[in-house]
Design a protein around this motif. Structure first.
Motif, PDB file in Angstrom:
ATOM      1  N   ASN A 206      13.150  -1.681   9.141  1.00 30.44           N
ATOM      2  CA  ASN A 206      12.991  -2.732   8.188  1.00 30.44           C
ATOM      3  C   ASN A 206      13.481  -4.002   8.277  1.00 30.44           C
ATOM      4  O   ASN A 206      13.176  -5.016   7.881  1.00 30.44           O
ATOM      5  CB  ASN A 206      12.791  -2.076   6.795  1.00 30.44           C
ATOM      6  CG  ASN A 206      11.898  -1.267   6.541  1.00 30.44           C
ATOM      7  OD1 ASN A 206      10.918  -0.880   7.247  1.00 30.44           O
ATOM      8  ND2 ASN A 206      12.061  -0.578   5.315  1.00 30.44           N
TER       9      ASN A 206
ATOM     10  N   ARG B  67       1.331  -2.480   7.633  1.00 28.42           N
ATOM     11  CA  ARG B  67       1.462  -3.596   6.403  1.00 28.42           C
ATOM     12  C   ARG B  67       2.409  -4.613   6.618  1.00 28.42           C
ATOM     13  O   ARG B  67       2.112  -5.859   6.527  1.00 28.42           O
ATOM     14  CB  ARG B  67       1.754  -2.902   5.033  1.00 28.42           C
ATOM     15  CG  ARG B  67       1.990  -3.865   4.227  1.00 28.42           C
ATOM     16  CD  ARG B  67       2.408  -3.081   2.877  1.00 28.42           C
ATOM     17  NE  ARG B  67       2.721  -3.987   1.973  1.00 28.42           N
ATOM     18  CZ  ARG B  67       2.268  -4.784   1.145  1.00 28.42           C
ATOM     19  NH1 ARG B  67       0.944  -4.559   1.328  1.00 28.42           N
ATOM     20  NH2 ARG B  67       2.746  -5.779   0.345  1.00 28.42           N
TER      21      ARG B  67
ATOM     22  N   SER C 172      -1.553   1.083  -4.150  1.00 28.91           N
ATOM     23  CA  SER C 172      -2.026   0.122  -3.931  1.00 28.91           C
ATOM     24  C   SER C 172      -0.910  -1.038  -3.441  1.00 28.91           C
ATOM     25  O   SER C 172       0.073  -0.854  -4.024  1.00 28.91           O
ATOM     26  CB  SER C 172      -2.662  -0.779  -5.122  1.00 28.91           C
ATOM     27  OG  SER C 172      -1.934  -1.116  -5.905  1.00 28.91           O
ATOM     28  N   ARG C 173      -1.169  -1.789  -2.524  1.00 30.53           N
ATOM     29  CA  ARG C 173      -0.142  -2.841  -1.846  1.00 30.53           C
ATOM     30  C   ARG C 173      -0.740  -4.138  -1.674  1.00 30.53           C
ATOM     31  O   ARG C 173      -0.932  -4.584  -0.768  1.00 30.53           O
ATOM     32  CB  ARG C 173       0.467  -2.042  -0.578  1.00 30.53           C
ATOM     33  CG  ARG C 173       1.229  -0.770  -0.598  1.00 30.53           C
ATOM     34  CD  ARG C 173       1.597  -0.400   0.742  1.00 30.53           C
ATOM     35  NE  ARG C 173       3.047  -0.539   0.922  1.00 30.53           N
ATOM     36  CZ  ARG C 173       3.710  -0.261   1.782  1.00 30.53           C
ATOM     37  NH1 ARG C 173       3.483   0.659   2.598  1.00 30.53           N
ATOM     38  NH2 ARG C 173       5.104  -0.656   1.894  1.00 30.53           N
ATOM     39  N   PRO C 174      -0.755  -4.815  -2.796  1.00 32.59           N
ATOM     40  CA  PRO C 174      -1.514  -6.111  -2.951  1.00 32.59           C
ATOM     41  C   PRO C 174      -0.527  -6.983  -2.263  1.00 32.59           C
ATOM     42  O   PRO C 174       0.697  -6.673  -1.962  1.00 32.59           O
ATOM     43  CB  PRO C 174      -1.403  -6.323  -4.450  1.00 32.59           C
ATOM     44  CG  PRO C 174      -0.458  -5.395  -4.953  1.00 32.59           C
ATOM     45  CD  PRO C 174      -0.187  -4.241  -4.111  1.00 32.59           C
ATOM     46  N   ILE C 175      -0.970  -8.243  -1.837  1.00 30.24           N
ATOM     47  CA  ILE C 175      -0.110  -9.259  -1.121  1.00 30.24           C
ATOM     48  C   ILE C 175      -0.215 -10.688  -2.208  1.00 30.24           C
ATOM     49  O   ILE C 175       0.045 -11.617  -1.650  1.00 30.24           O
ATOM     50  CB  ILE C 175      -0.564  -9.444   0.202  1.00 30.24           C
ATOM     51  CG1 ILE C 175      -1.940  -9.900   0.342  1.00 30.24           C
ATOM     52  CG2 ILE C 175      -0.056  -8.513   1.053  1.00 30.24           C
ATOM     53  CD1 ILE C 175      -2.442 -10.456   1.698  1.00 30.24           C
ATOM     54  N   ASP C 176      -0.506 -10.408  -3.573  1.00 31.14           N
ATOM     55  CA  ASP C 176      -0.705 -11.630  -4.387  1.00 31.14           C
ATOM     56  C   ASP C 176       0.841 -12.383  -4.126  1.00 31.14           C
ATOM     57  O   ASP C 176       0.484 -13.751  -4.333  1.00 31.14           O
ATOM     58  CB  ASP C 176      -1.092 -11.129  -5.584  1.00 31.14           C
ATOM     59  CG  ASP C 176      -0.059  -9.950  -6.410  1.00 31.14           C
ATOM     60  OD1 ASP C 176       0.237  -9.100  -5.598  1.00 31.14           O
ATOM     61  OD2 ASP C 176       0.382 -10.310  -7.588  1.00 31.14           O
ATOM     62  N   LEU C 177       1.693 -11.916  -4.296  1.00 28.25           N
ATOM     63  CA  LEU C 177       2.962 -12.643  -4.556  1.00 28.25           C
ATOM     64  C   LEU C 177       3.267 -13.531  -3.153  1.00 28.25           C
ATOM     65  O   LEU C 177       3.709 -14.549  -3.370  1.00 28.25           O
ATOM     66  CB  LEU C 177       4.200 -11.605  -4.823  1.00 28.25           C
ATOM     67  CG  LEU C 177       4.190 -10.741  -6.044  1.00 28.25           C
ATOM     68  CD1 LEU C 177       5.383  -9.679  -6.028  1.00 28.25           C
ATOM     69  CD2 LEU C 177       4.344 -11.374  -7.420  1.00 28.25           C
ATOM     70  N   HIS C 178       3.070 -12.826  -2.297  1.00 30.49           N
ATOM     71  CA  HIS C 178       3.005 -13.553  -0.920  1.00 30.49           C
ATOM     72  C   HIS C 178       2.107 -14.889  -0.965  1.00 30.49           C
ATOM     73  O   HIS C 178       2.554 -15.974  -0.431  1.00 30.49           O
ATOM     74  CB  HIS C 178       2.638 -12.914   0.189  1.00 30.49           C
ATOM     75  CG  HIS C 178       3.317 -11.628   0.484  1.00 30.49           C
ATOM     76  ND1 HIS C 178       3.900 -11.212   1.693  1.00 30.49           N
ATOM     77  CD2 HIS C 178       3.429 -10.419  -0.139  1.00 30.49           C
ATOM     78  CE1 HIS C 178       4.581  -9.916   1.650  1.00 30.49           C
ATOM     79  NE2 HIS C 178       4.269  -9.378   0.705  1.00 30.49           N
TER      80      HIS C 178
ATOM     81  N   SER D 285       9.825  -8.603  -4.701  1.00 30.26           N
ATOM     82  CA  SER D 285       9.193  -8.002  -3.431  1.00 30.26           C
ATOM     83  C   SER D 285       9.991  -8.269  -2.051  1.00 30.26           C
ATOM     84  O   SER D 285      10.123  -9.523  -1.902  1.00 30.26           O
ATOM     85  CB  SER D 285       7.900  -8.316  -3.243  1.00 30.26           C
ATOM     86  OG  SER D 285       7.425  -8.388  -1.906  1.00 30.26           O
ATOM     87  N   VAL D 286      10.167  -7.252  -1.229  1.00 28.29           N
ATOM     88  CA  VAL D 286      10.886  -7.292   0.067  1.00 28.29           C
ATOM     89  C   VAL D 286      10.098  -8.218   0.810  1.00 28.29           C
ATOM     90  O   VAL D 286      10.488  -9.336   1.195  1.00 28.29           O
ATOM     91  CB  VAL D 286      11.080  -5.933   0.569  1.00 28.29           C
ATOM     92  CG1 VAL D 286      11.780  -6.060   2.034  1.00 28.29           C
ATOM     93  CG2 VAL D 286      12.115  -5.181  -0.245  1.00 28.29           C
ATOM     94  N   GLY D 287       8.783  -7.853   0.892  1.00 32.17           N
ATOM     95  CA  GLY D 287       8.186  -8.601   1.967  1.00 32.17           C
ATOM     96  C   GLY D 287       7.901  -9.942   1.731  1.00 32.17           C
ATOM     97  O   GLY D 287       8.081 -10.865   2.406  1.00 32.17           O
TER      98      GLY D 287
ATOM     99  N   THR E 168      13.038   3.759  -3.089  1.00 34.08           N
ATOM    100  CA  THR E 168      11.839   4.728  -2.808  1.00 34.08           C
ATOM    101  C   THR E 168      11.600   5.037  -1.586  1.00 34.08           C
ATOM    102  O   THR E 168      10.912   6.343  -1.591  1.00 34.08           O
ATOM    103  CB  THR E 168      10.573   3.530  -3.428  1.00 34.08           C
ATOM    104  OG1 THR E 168       9.480   4.373  -3.146  1.00 34.08           O
ATOM    105  CG2 THR E 168      10.801   2.359  -2.428  1.00 34.08           C
ATOM    106  N   ASP E 169      12.040   4.629  -0.614  1.00 32.91           N
ATOM    107  CA  ASP E 169      11.968   5.258   0.846  1.00 32.91           C
ATOM    108  C   ASP E 169      12.542   6.363   1.075  1.00 32.91           C
ATOM    109  O   ASP E 169      12.351   7.321   1.865  1.00 32.91           O
ATOM    110  CB  ASP E 169      12.332   4.046   1.777  1.00 32.91           C
ATOM    111  CG  ASP E 169      11.114   3.043   2.198  1.00 32.91           C
ATOM    112  OD1 ASP E 169      10.310   3.353   1.508  1.00 32.91           O
ATOM    113  OD2 ASP E 169      11.511   2.181   2.894  1.00 32.91           O
TER     114      ASP E 169
ATOM    115  N   ILE F  30       8.359   1.991  -7.977  1.00 36.72           N
ATOM    116  CA  ILE F  30       8.170   1.040  -7.093  1.00 36.72           C
ATOM    117  C   ILE F  30       6.704   1.379  -6.531  1.00 36.72           C
ATOM    118  O   ILE F  30       5.684   0.259  -6.665  1.00 36.72           O
ATOM    119  CB  ILE F  30       9.072   1.164  -5.850  1.00 36.72           C
ATOM    120  CG1 ILE F  30      10.546   1.067  -6.189  1.00 36.72           C
ATOM    121  CG2 ILE F  30       8.507  -0.205  -4.984  1.00 36.72           C
ATOM    122  CD1 ILE F  30      10.955  -0.357  -6.898  1.00 36.72           C
ATOM    123  N   PHE F  31       6.104   2.411  -6.001  1.00 37.36           N
ATOM    124  CA  PHE F  31       4.928   2.501  -5.465  1.00 37.36           C
ATOM    125  C   PHE F  31       4.304   3.937  -6.259  1.00 37.36           C
ATOM    126  O   PHE F  31       4.870   4.891  -6.507  1.00 37.36           O
ATOM    127  CB  PHE F  31       4.904   3.147  -3.912  1.00 37.36           C
ATOM    128  CG  PHE F  31       5.242   1.941  -3.101  1.00 37.36           C
ATOM    129  CD1 PHE F  31       4.381   0.883  -2.954  1.00 37.36           C
ATOM    130  CD2 PHE F  31       6.385   1.831  -2.477  1.00 37.36           C
ATOM    131  CE1 PHE F  31       4.531  -0.290  -2.072  1.00 37.36           C
ATOM    132  CE2 PHE F  31       6.802   0.764  -1.675  1.00 37.36           C
ATOM    133  CZ  PHE F  31       5.778  -0.435  -1.431  1.00 37.36           C
TER     134      PHE F  31
END
Ligand code: UD1
Length: 418
Positions: free
Chosen positions: A24, A93, A121-127, A163-165, A304-305, A327-328
């Motif tokens: 990561n 992702r 669900s892994r949205p990208i709205d924050l990005h 969010s990390v990403g 979470t991982d 988290i997920f």
């Protein structure tokens, strides 16, 4: 052709092994090499499916890449494309972080919705919202997300969730921005610090990574990079749990213990004794592990991982453990597989209750995602008899030589191809 792990459980793990470079941390730093239009040398990049995919995307965009074990040379001088190939986007992702880097370099990027492990669900709205805050226009057309800017302009960005990403994408996108960008409620994971260090080594002006406020002062250009990636804290946790479930002892080298303090505390609570040296952890396990409760949270909370990894270990701990996954929402699939091996677990929304059993037994199980798959390996190391784990492609996405490392500790694990 599908690959399986065949694991004959019941062997105590004993010995010394080491942790590979962080998946990561590698992924966003590989993306960052697009920024400088130069020659980049990265060391300690794990040779796994996900880093190969990331490098493939860069090649597709025009980079020239040479790979020699953990060392990678990326020549990003010529880039001729601003579209991230759909097939590669689907694969992984984290390919979405290419978007920030390409925007900074080219002011334009096109991509489809990202794929990756099915863990909710892994949205990208924050990005997307963050890009817009930086003056980037985002539109959706024919299934593509198209981002374009005349100029990227620094701004204050408050993330609803750390969010990390999204934190990484903002750091990448704003490296050349006009003015200063501030991220409030930024993710604080060690991989974010590694990205900051790599970007600063290229000449970027970023500080605050590791806290929830990151400040990026736009610069005009960057120089070539030579950078060594941090060790993988999730792999470290996996090897420690694999040892603990077999009642074994391990000396783990090339690790940064402070990155996994929450796990080390839990393992101590479970009865393990742990000695921490500079880049080394020595773990001795008790005859019988004790149950503990876990709640996953953004860093520095419990990752979470590692939820499934420790969850598998707790299936044979004395007492009842309660896990809350914050988290997920879909990260308990592994427990259905572990039930086939004799584990006793119930799931209610975000909570799982695990009642420790004496020993697990062999079964034919299936990896459903990367970390869930690794949790099956851990369980199989404890189980009586021969366990077959199907679909291990998921596991190979994120672990370098997991079978080899476990064999060096005395495990009976092999890969079978059909
Ligand atoms: C990264 C890690 C992954 C880890 C996760 C959380 C990489 C390559 N992957 O994933 O291994 O499990 O951090 O530590 O580094 N969210 C939104 N909108 C967004 C973005 C995220 O709602 O735009 C939500 C997600 O659905 C999730 C939470 O935020 O519930 C955390 O996601 P995020 O921190 O973004 O994880 P990733 O960067 O995808």
């Amino acid at each position: 052709m599908s690959k399986k792990y065949v694991i004959e459980g019941g062997k105590r793990l004993e010995g010394t092994t080491y942790v590979s470079g962080s998946k990561n941390a590698s992924l966003p730093i590989i993306a960052a090499t697009l920024l400088n239009g130069g020659m980049n040398k990265l060391y300690n990049v794990p040779n796994i499916h996900d880093t190969k995919m990331m490098l493939k995307i860069l090649e597709d965009l025009g980079c020239k890449i040479k790979r020699n074990n953990g060392k990678i040379i990326i020549d990003s001088r010529n880039i001729h494309n601003h579209e991230i190939p759909e097939s590669l986007m689907r694969e992984m992702r984290s390919s979405v972080i290419i978007a920030g880097a390409l925007l900074a370099r080219n002011k334009k990027v096109m991509f489809t919705y990202p794929g990756g492990c099915d863990i909710g669900s892994r949205p990208i709205d924050l990005h997307i919202k963050s890009f817009e805050k930086l003056g980037i226009h985002v539109k959706e057309e024919f299934g593509y997300i198209i981002c374009e800017a005349e100029e990227i302009i620094g701004n204050d960005i408050h993330l609803d969730f750390p969010s990390v990403g999204a934190t990484e994408n903002i750091m990448l996108a704003s490296v050349f921005a006009k003015g200063t960008t501030k991220i409030n409620n930024a993710a604080m994971e060690p991989e974010i610090i590694d990205l900051q260090n790599a970007l600063n080594a290229m000449g970027a002006k970023i500080n605050g990574a590791g806290t929830n406020n990151i400040i990026i002062k736009g610069v005009e250009k960057l120089k070539d990079l030579s950078y060594n990636i941090i060790p993988d804290r999730i792999e470290a946790g996996t090897l420690l749990c694999a040892t603990a479930i077999t009642g074994g002892n391990i000396k783990l080298q090339k690790v940064i213990p402070e990155h996994i303090m929450t796990l080390l505390n839990k393992l101590e609570e479970m009865g393990c004794t742990i000695q921490i040296n500079k880049n080394e952890i020595i773990l001795n396990s008790p005859k019988k592990l004790k149950a503990v409760d876990i709640k996953t949270l953004p860093y520095p909370g419990f990752p979470t991982d590692l939820q499934s990894i420790l969850g598998a270990t707790l299936t044979v701990a004395k007492g009842t453990s309660i896990i809350v996954e914050n988290i997920f929402e879909n990260r308990y699939k592994y427990l259905n597989e572990l039930t086939k091996m004799g584990a006793k677990a119930t799931i209610e929304g975000r909570t799982a209750v695990i009642k420790g059993v004496r020993k697990l037994s062999k079964a034919n199980v299936r990896a459903t995602d990367l970390r869930g798959g690794a949790s099956l390996v851990i369980a199989a190391l404890n189980a009586r008899g021969r366990t077959y784990i199907d679909n291990i492609e998921y596991i190979l996405r994120g672990y370098e030589n997991l079978d080899k490392k476990l064999r060096s500790l005395g495990a009976n694990i092999n890969i079978e191809e059909r």
